[in-house]
Every structure is written in structure tokens, then in C-alpha cells.
Motif scaffolding. Structure first.
Motif: not given
Length: 200
Positions: A111-119, A121-126, A186-200
Motif C-alpha cells: 500500500v505505502m509504495p503505491v501511495l508514494t508513487i501516486i504522491f 506523480y501528483l506533486f513532484e517537481n519533476k 535503473i529505477t532512479s533513471f527511469l523515474y527521472i526520465r518518466i518524470g521529465k516526459a510527463l512534464k513535457k
């Protein structure tokens, strides 16, 4: 909305941590002092504590206050993603908790991993999170590994079977740790990469 969501998520996190501590102490097979040491050698506990403290700080922060810790949310999201994935793939089949322990187990590892990912997604300054930050994020898990291996050499207690030097030997443990380290990067890279793609 951010503060309200953070408050709800933090409440779930504190409930899971406090309940897990109670169960850990109640079912301990060592002295109270040693049981407390062991409780805080679990990566799951430390990461959920980091997440819950972060969510609590967000919930209590003054409205409109600037977040100066850019990337911190991504870092703890990476950590708790590793907690969740490692548990689901490697550790879930090693025991079958029941009752309150099962509820707490699911809260901490699912539960906490999923909630953290949601948070995240919603609020990080990606857009402002940088790839160069990954090396700084790696310090915590590396120091954690060193501490549990050093302490385990004296106490004989290792929190997870894949780092149990007594059962596996140091070479196998270091190989396992290397795979987890690679997964971390790998996970760290993907989060940053996905985050920047989401912002675009």
C-alpha cells in the motif's frame, strides 16, 4: 489538496509503523534492546519511516511554502519502489503472516509504495530533478548495506535472507547486493526520465 492527501497517507504510514513495532516487540525472541536494534535494521522500516516523515512534513507545512528539497520525493519513491518490488518478487513467499501482521505487512510492502508513487506523480517537481542527484541518493542504501553487514558480523543477525552472510557467504551476498544496486540505478533513471516526459 496536497496537504490533505499527505495527511491521509501519513496517517496510514504511522499506523503501519507503530503496529509493526508493537508486533515486533510483542513477538521478539531477543532482549528488548536487541529487538529495538533489529527493528531499525530493516530497510522496509527505515524507508517507510522516511516516507511517512516526509508526508507528515508536507501536511504540516505552511500553505505556499517553497519546497527546497527538490528530488527528495523522487529519492524516497525510488527507495520504497525497491522495497515493494523486492518483497513481491523475493520475500513474499518466505512467510505467510495472518491477522494484524498480514494487514501491516501489506501496508508496508504494497500500500505505502503505491501511495508514494501516486504522491510523486501528483506533486513532484519533476522538471527540476537531475540525473546527477542519483549518486547522492545512492549514499543511503550503500551506508545501510555496510552497517547491516558490519553489525551482522558481530550479532549474527541479518534482516534479509539475501544478505545473510552466515548462510550464503560474503561473495554471494556481495553479488546479490550488486544486483540490487543495479536495480536501484535503473529505477532512479527511469523515474527521472518518466518524470521529465510527463512534464513535457
Amino acid at each position: 489538496m496536497k496537504k490533505n492527501i499527505a495527511l491521509i497517507f501519513a496517517f496510514i504510514g504511522w499506523f503501519a509503523l507503530i503496529a509493526q513495532y508493537y508486533l515486533h516487540i510483542e513477538n521478539r525472541i531477543s532482549s528488548l534492546l536487541e529487538a529495538n536494534f533489529r527493528f531499525f535494521t530493516y530497510f522496509t522500516i527505515l524507508v517507510n519511516l522516511l516516507v511517512t516523515l516526509y508526508l507528515t512534513s508536507v501536511a504540516l507545512k505552511k500553505q505556499g511554502a517553497e519546497d527546497k528539497n527538490i528530488g527528495y520525493l523522487t529519492a524516497i519513491t525510488v527507495y520504497i519502489t525497491i522495497v515493494g518490488v523486492t518483497y513481491q518478487i523475493i520475500l513474499r513467499g518466505t512467510w505467510q503472516p495472518t491477522g494484524l501482521q498480514r494487514i501491516v505487512d501489506e501496508l508496508l510492502h504494497s500500500v505505502m509504495p503505491v501511495l508514494t508513487i501516486i504522491f510523486w506523480y501528483l506533486f513532484e517537481n519533476k522538471a527540476k530533478v537531475k540525473y546527477s542527484q542519483i549518486l547522492k541518493w545512492a549514499i543511503f542504501p550503500i551506508v545501510y548495506l555496510i552497517v547491516i553487514l558490519v553489525r551482522g558480523s558481530f550479532s549474527g543477525f541479518y534482516p534479509y535472507p539475501f544478505v545473510d552472510v552466515t548462510a550464503l557467504g560474503m561473495t554471494k551476498v556481495l553479488i546479490n547486493s550488486l544486483f540490487v544496486t543495479i536495480f536501484f540505478f535503473i529505477t532512479s533513471f527511469l523515474y527521472i526520465r518518466i518524470g521529465k516526459a510527463l512534464k513535457k
